[in-house]
Design a protein around this motif. Structure first.
Motif: not given
Lengths: 378, 406
Positions: B293-294, B296-298
Motif C-alpha cells: 500500500r505504501l 503503491l502510494a509512493n
C-alpha cells in the motif's frame, strides 16, 4: 518556476534581493549564537511587515493585497533559501488562513488588520504528543455558563513563544479519534491559565509547548462551527502544508546550489570533483528530484488559489515530495562537502537541522503518504 | 481574452461536428487495443482504415504541422482542444503508431533541417500514416557511445553508397524508409564526420533480421547495408553535420517518451482499484498488504509529480512544449514511473502475474508480463538512464565533461 505574472516576478525579485542582502543565513547564525529566545529577530519581522508580506493572502478591505497562495509561496521559497527566521508562515499564512476560512465578519475585522500590520502574531496549536495527529485531539473545552473552559496541552507549537494569539484545536464532544466534536478557538495568548514552555530545538527556531488550565473563553472565540471544526482544521493545515512545502523547496534549492558550486570549485585528484561521473550523476538525480518536487509544490499552491477539488491530495503530495527531496538534499549537502560539511563554521549543518525540524511539522512523509492513499480510497 | 475564448469555443464546436461526421462509432474506446498498445505493425482494416484516411486527410494526425506539408496547421491551444474532444468521445490517433519513428522524430527533424523538396516528398505520406520510418542509429560497437559509429557512406556521383551494420532498428523489417547516421568523413574527429541519410528500405542492398527479445516479440532488427543506395537529394542537413541533426532528432525522441503509456482511447482500471481486487482490503478500505500500500502510494505520487511537471514545463513555455534539456529529466522520470508501475502490477497480481500464454490467465495478466519485460528497454533506448544523467549534468548543470564521454 510556474509561469509568473509581472507582479509575482517583481515580488520574487524583491524577496530574493532582500533575503540575500538583509536576512542571509549569516544573520540566522548571529541570532543562534546570541541565543535569542523567540527564534527570530524583531527587525527582520518588521521589514517583512513593511514589505507587505503579512498581507499577501488577506483581502484589501482588511489591509492586505490579496495576491494569493502561489505568491506567498514564492516569498516563502526565498526565505527558505537563507533560513530566514520569522513568524511569517505561522501568522500571515496559517493564522490568516484560519480567519479567512472560519472567521466571522467581526473576527476578520478585529484580527486580520493586526495580522497584516504585525501587531498580532498568530499561530496554530494542533498537536498534543510527539507526532502530528490532528485526528487525535483531546484538549478539552468544557461548556461553562458563558463560554468554554480549556484544559490540556499542545506540543511543538510553531512560534509558540512569541505568538500573541493562539488558534487552538480542541475537543468539545466525543473522544479522541472522532471526527465529530472538534472545535477551533482563537484566543489571546496571555489569557489567564495559559503557560508556555519555550523549547530549544536543533534548528534554533521558535517553538513552545503550551499548557491550558481552566482557560476561560467566550463563544465568540470560536472559529467556524461548534463541534464541526475537523474540516476547518484540515483546510487550515493544508494551507500551512503547501506554504511550508514552498519554504522547504527553497531550503533544498539553496542546498543544491551550494553543492553545485562546490562540485565546480573543489579540486581533488587534479580535477574539479564535478568531473567525476559518480558525482555528476548524483547532481543530475537531485536536480530531477527538485524539478518534480517544484511541480508538486506549485500545483498545491495553485490548487488552493483555484479552489481545485483535489487540493487536499495536492497538499499532501507537495509536503511529501518537498520533504523527501529536502531530506535527500540536506544529507547530500553534508556528504559532498566532506569534513568541512561537518563543521559548525560551515552552514550545511543548519540546513540539515532545519530539514529534520520541518519534516515533522504539519505531518511527515509517512503521514502524507498514508493520507494520500486514503484520499484515493485505498 | 473574451474574444479569444469565443474563437476557441467556435473551434471546439467545429471539431465536435467534424468528429461526429467522421469518427466511426464502432471504434469508440478501442484505440489502445486496435493499435496493439502502441506496437501495432500491420495496415489497419475496415472502419479503422477509413478513420486513418479521414484523420490523415484532414491533417489532424499531425495537428501542429504546417498544412502545406499535410499537417493540421493548428496552434497549441487548438491542438489541446482537438485532443480533449477526441478523448471525450473515445477517438484516437492511429497515425503516430503507423508512421513508426516518422511522426514523433523524423518528421519534426525534417521540418527543421529539410529542404523544401524533402518536406514535400516525405511529410505528406507520413501525415496520412502511409509510410513507416525506422532509424539506423546504434551499431554493434556504438551504443551509448553513438559517435563511434562505423557504417560508411561513399559519394558515387548521383547517390551515396552505404556499407555497414545497424542494430536495434525498431520496425526495420516493416518500414519503407530509414533515417540513418553514417560516416562520411573517416578522417575527421568522431562527431564531425557523420551525416544523416534517408534511405528507401525496399532495395537489394538492405537486409533486416528481427531480434527476438525477452518479452517474446521482435520489435527490433539487425539491419545490414551492402552497397545500399541513398539518393543524393536525401541527405538531411549538411554533409558531415549529421551529429547535430541526429542529436536534435533524439531530443524529439525524448520529448515523445516523456508521457507514460499514453496511446489514448480507452481508460484502464486504476492501479489502486486493481490492487484491491487482487489483494483485498480491510473494513476501512485500506489495502490488506500494508507494505504494498505504501509503495503503491509512493508510485502514484511519482506518477502525479511527473504529470504535473509536464504541465508545468508546458505552461512555462506558454503552451509550447520546448524540446530541450528538460526532456532528459522527463524521459528518466517517465521511465521510472512506467517501470515501477509494471513491477507493482506484477506484484499485486501475485501468481496470476506470471503467465506467458495460453489458459489460466486473462488477457490483462498476460499483457502485464509482456509489458514488464518490454518496458525494461525504456531505460536503455533513446539514450540510457545514465546517458540522460550525463546530459543533465553537462548541459543543464554545467558540470565539466565526464572522463567517460557521453
Amino acid at each position: 518556476m510556474a509561469a509568473l505574472t509581472e507582479e509575482q516576478t517583481m515580488i520574487r525579485d524583491q524577496a530574493q534581493a532582500w533575503v540575500t542582502e538583509q536576512a542571509p543565513v549569516a544573520k540566522f547564525r548571529a541570532m543562534r549564537d546570541s541565543g535569542v529566545e523567540q527564534g527570530f529577530q524583531a527587525e527582520t519581522w518588521q521589514a517583512m511587515v513593511d514589505m507587505g508580506w503579512t498581507g499577501i493572502i488577506v483581502p484589501e478591505q482588511y489591509g492586505g493585497s490579496d495576491l494569493g497562495y502561489l505568491t506567498f509561496g514564492i516569498v516563502l521559497e526565498e526565505t527558505g533559501k537563507q533560513l530566514t527566521a520569522s513568524p511569517l508562515l505561522a501568522s500571515a499564512l496559517v493564522g490568516a488562513s484560519a480567519l479567512l476560512l472560519g472567521g466571522t465578519e467581526a473576527q476578520k475585522q478585529a484580527w486580520l488588520p493586526k495580522v497584516v500590520d504585525g501587531s498580532e502574531i498568530l499561530t496554530l496549536a494542533v498537536d498534543e504528543g510527539p507526532r502530528h495527529a490532528p485526528n487525535a485531539i483531546a484538549l478539552q473545552a468544557e461548556k461553562t455558563a458563558d463560554g468554554f473552559s480549556l484544559t490540556g496541552r499542545k506540543t511543538m507549537v510553531l512560534e509558540g513563544g512569541s505568538a500573541t494569539a493562539l488558534i487552538v484545536a480542541t475537543r468539545t464532544s466525543g473522544s479522541a479519534g472522532d471526527a465529530e466534536g472538534i472545535t477551533v478557538f482563537l484566543l489571546p495568548a496571555d489569557t489567564a491559565g495559559i503557560s508556555r514552555q519555550v523549547l530549544k530545538t536543533a534548528d534554533s527556531r521558535g517553538y513552545a509547548n503550551i499548557d491550558f488550565e481552566d482557560v476561560l473563553v467566550g463563544e465568540d472565540a470560536i472559529l467556524g462551527e461548534l463541534d464541526q471544526g475537523a474540516e476547518l482544521l484540515t483546510d487550515i493545515l493544508d494551507r500551512g502544508r503547501a506554504g511550508l512545502a514552498a519554504e522547504m523547496l527553497g531550503t533544498a534549492a539553496q542546498a543544491f546550489a551550494m553543492n553545485l558550486d562546490y562540485l565546480k570549485t573543489r579540486v581533488q585528484f587534479g580535477q574539479v570533483i564535478g568531473a567525476f561521473q559518480a558525482l555528476g550523476h548524483r547532481a543530475a538525480i537531485l536536480f530531477s528530484e527538485m524539478e518534480l518536487a517544484r511541480s508538486c509544490v506549485e500545483a498545491a499552491l495553485q490548487g488552493i488559489d483555484g479552489e481545485a477539488p483535489s487540493q487536499a491530495q495536492l497538499c499532501s503530495l507537495a509536503k511529501c515530495k518537498a520533504g523527501a527531496f529536502l531530506h535527500h538534499m540536506s544529507n547530500e549537502l553534508i556528504q559532498i562537502h566532506g569534513g568541512i560539511g561537518m563543521t559548525d563554521d560551515f552552514d550545511a549543518g543548519f540546513y540539515l537541522k532545519r530539514a529534520r525540524a520541518v519534516e515533522g511539522a504539519y505531518g511527515n512523509q509517512a503521514f502524507h503518504r498514508n493520507r494520500y492513499a486514503q484520499l484515493l480510497d485505498f | 481574452m473574451v474574444e479569444r475564448s469565443n474563437e476557441q469555443e467556435a473551434f471546439r464546436q467545429s471539431v465536435r461536428t467534424w468528429l461526429d461526421e467522421n469518427f466511426p462509432p464502432t471504434l469508440k474506446g478501442k484505440g489502445a487495443e486496435l493499435l496493439g498498445y502502441g506496437e501495432y505493425t500491420g495496415p489497419l482494416q475496415d472502419d479503422a482504415s477509413l478513420w486513418q484516411q479521414r484523420l490523415g486527410g484532414k491533417g489532424w494526425g499531425t495537428p501542429t504541422w504546417p498544412s502545406q506539408y499535410g499537417g493540421g496547421g493548428l496552434d497549441h491551444i487548438q491542438t489541446k482542444i482537438l485532443h480533449e474532444e477526441m478523448n471525450r468521445i473515445g477517438a484516437f490517433n492511429p497515425i503516430i503508431v503507423l508512421a513508426g519513428m516518422g511522426v514523433t522524430m523524423v518528421g519534426p527533424t525534417i521540418l527543421e533541417y529539410g529542404t523544401e523538396d524533402q518536406k514535400i516528398r516525405h511529410l505528406p505520406p507520413m501525415c496520412r500514416g502511409e509510410i513507416r520510418w525506422c532509424l539506423g542509429y546504434s551499431e554493434p560497437n556504438a551504443g551509448s557511445d553513438l559517435a563511434s559509429l562505423a557504417t560508411k557512406a561513399e559519394d558515387q556521383g548521383d547517390s551515396w553508397v552505404v556499407n555497414g551494420q545497424k542494430v536495434w532498428t525498431s520496425g526495420a523489417d516493416i518500414s519503407q524508409w530509414c533515417g540513418a547516421l553514417v560516416r562520411t568523413d573517416s578522417k575527421a574527429k568522431k562527431r564531425n564526420g557523420i551525416s544523416f541519410l534517408m534511405l528507401k528500405m525496399d532495395q537489394p542492398g538492405i537486409e533486416t533480421r528481427p531480434i527476438k527479445l525477452i518479452a517474446g516479440a521482435s520489435p527490433f532488427c539487425e539491419t545490414f547495408f551492402t552497397d545500399a543506395r541513398a539518393d543524393k537529394t536525401d541527405m538531411l542537413g549538411n554533409l558531415n553535420d549529421g551529429w547535430s541533426v541526429g542529436k536534435r532528432l533524439l531530443q524529439h525522441e525524448r520529448a515523445s517518451q516523456t508521457g507514460v503509456r499514453n496511446t489514448g482511447g480507452g481508460k484502464s482500471e486504476a492501479l489502486q482499484d486493481m490492487a484491491k481486487r487482487y489483494v483485498g482490503a480491510d473494513a476501512e478500505g485500506r489495502l490488506d498488504d500494508a507494505d504494498l500500500r505504501l509503495r503503491l502510494a509512493n508510485h502514484l505520487m511519482d506518477a502525479q509529480a511527473h504529470g504535473l511537471t509536464i504541465s508545468r514545463i508546458a505552461a512555462e513555455a506558454r503552451g509550447n512544449v520546448e524540446v530541450s534539456a528538460s526532456a532528459s529529466i522527463l524521459k528518466n522520470s517517465a521511465t521510472h514511473v512506467a517501470q515501477t508501475q509494471s513491477e507493482l502490477t506484477l506484484e499485486l497480481m501475485g501468481h496470476s502475474g506470471l503467465g506467458w500464454e495460453g489458459e489460466g490467465f486473462n488477457d490483462a495478466e498476460l499483457a502485464t508480463v509482456r509489458n514488464w519485460l518490454s518496458g525494461k528497454a525504456m531505460s536503455i533506448y533513446g539514450g540510457s538512464f545514465e546517458v540522460q544523467n550525463n546530459i543533465i549534468s553537462k548541459n543543464i548543470l554545467g558540470l565539466p565533461e565526464n572522463t567517460q564521454k557521453g
